[in-house]
Motif scaffolding. Structure first.
Motif, PDB file in Angstrom:
ATOM      1  N   TYR A 180      -7.352   2.327  -5.828  1.00  0.00           N
ATOM      2  CA  TYR A 180      -7.602   3.053  -4.594  1.00  0.00           C
ATOM      3  C   TYR A 180      -8.572   2.232  -3.770  1.00  0.00           C
ATOM      4  N   SER A 181      -8.224   2.012  -2.498  1.00  0.00           N
ATOM      5  CA  SER A 181      -9.089   1.226  -1.622  1.00  0.00           C
ATOM      6  C   SER A 181      -8.802   1.568  -0.166  1.00  0.00           C
ATOM      7  N   ASP A 182      -9.861   1.845   0.560  1.00  0.00           N
ATOM      8  CA  ASP A 182      -9.730   2.072   1.996  1.00  0.00           C
ATOM      9  C   ASP A 182      -9.906   0.783   2.781  1.00  0.00           C
ATOM     10  N   GLN A 187       0.834  -1.199   0.000  1.00  0.00           N
ATOM     11  CA  GLN A 187       0.000   0.000   0.000  1.00  0.00           C
ATOM     12  C   GLN A 187       0.867   1.246   0.000  1.00  0.00           C
ATOM     13  N   SER A 194      -4.689   9.565  -1.278  1.00  0.00           N
ATOM     14  CA  SER A 194      -5.630   8.530  -0.847  1.00  0.00           C
ATOM     15  C   SER A 194      -4.886   7.201  -0.825  1.00  0.00           C
ATOM     16  N   ARG A 195      -5.406   6.254  -0.066  1.00  0.00           N
ATOM     17  CA  ARG A 195      -4.768   4.944   0.048  1.00  0.00           C
ATOM     18  C   ARG A 195      -4.915   4.177  -1.257  1.00  0.00           C
ATOM     19  N   LYS A 196      -3.809   3.644  -1.721  1.00  0.00           N
ATOM     20  CA  LYS A 196      -3.788   2.837  -2.930  1.00  0.00           C
ATOM     21  C   LYS A 196      -3.091   1.519  -2.615  1.00  0.00           C
ATOM     22  N   TYR A 217       0.219   5.930  -0.466  1.00  0.00           N
ATOM     23  CA  TYR A 217      -0.751   7.013  -0.591  1.00  0.00           C
ATOM     24  C   TYR A 217      -0.390   7.882  -1.789  1.00  0.00           C
ATOM     25  N   LYS A 222      -5.763  10.833  -5.984  1.00  0.00           N
ATOM     26  CA  LYS A 222      -6.606  10.346  -7.074  1.00  0.00           C
ATOM     27  C   LYS A 222      -6.551  11.364  -8.211  1.00  0.00           C
TER      28      LYS A 222
END
Length: 154
Positions: A140-142, A107, A119-121, A109, A112
């Motif tokens: 991208y995914s939380d 992961q 954002s978390r990728k 950041y 986008k």
């Protein structure tokens, strides 16, 4: 190298135009075969923003880890010639994860498209055996858990 991996995810959500971790994985494996066969001759396909290695909201890019961008459909002009390992603190972690026998997930950041805040990728990468190249793709995914994604590779 034959990559034999079980990879299963729930498909409970409707197709919303967003790639899943499974989509990322499959796209990278497709790229693995192409680079393994064609080497640098395949780079134009990876540089094409409307090509077969761009799917939904993910795309494949190729590095010579840890520091050199070789192919990217959207930012090759900005990234070519940069020392990626010095420019982006997360790059060494991505490259290290990709060196596992079946590749690996990591992961980081990143903003986008159209945004300035990171954002978390999560990205999957694998080094192409017999070449100096490593292939990556991400989403991208939380919620995606790196540990769970990596367990599917073993």
């Amino acid at each position: 190298m034959a990559i034999a991996v079980l990879f299963s995810f729930s498909h409970a959500h409707a197709d919303d135009g967003k790639a899943t971790p499974e989509d990322v994985y499959n796209l990278v494996l497709k790229a693995y075969e192409v680079i393994g066969t064609l080497g640098e001759e395949s780079f134009p396909a990876f540089n094409d923003p409307k090509g077969e290695f761009v799917y939904k909201d993910t795309y494949v890019y190729v590095q010579r880890c840890p520091s050199e961008m070789m192919a990217h459909p959207f930012a090759l002009d900005k990234l070519k010639g940069l020392d990626l390992d010095k420019k982006f603190e997360f790059n060494s972690r991505l490259c290290k994860a990709s060196e596992q026998a079946d590749g690996g997930w990591e992961q980081y950041y990143w903003p986008k498209p159209g945004e300035t805040e990171p954002s978390r990728k999560v990205a999957y990468g694998i080094k192409v055996e017999g070449t100096p190249y490593t292939i990556f793709a991400g989403i991208y995914s939380d919620t995606a858990k790196i540990e769970e994604l990596n367990k599917t590779l073993r």
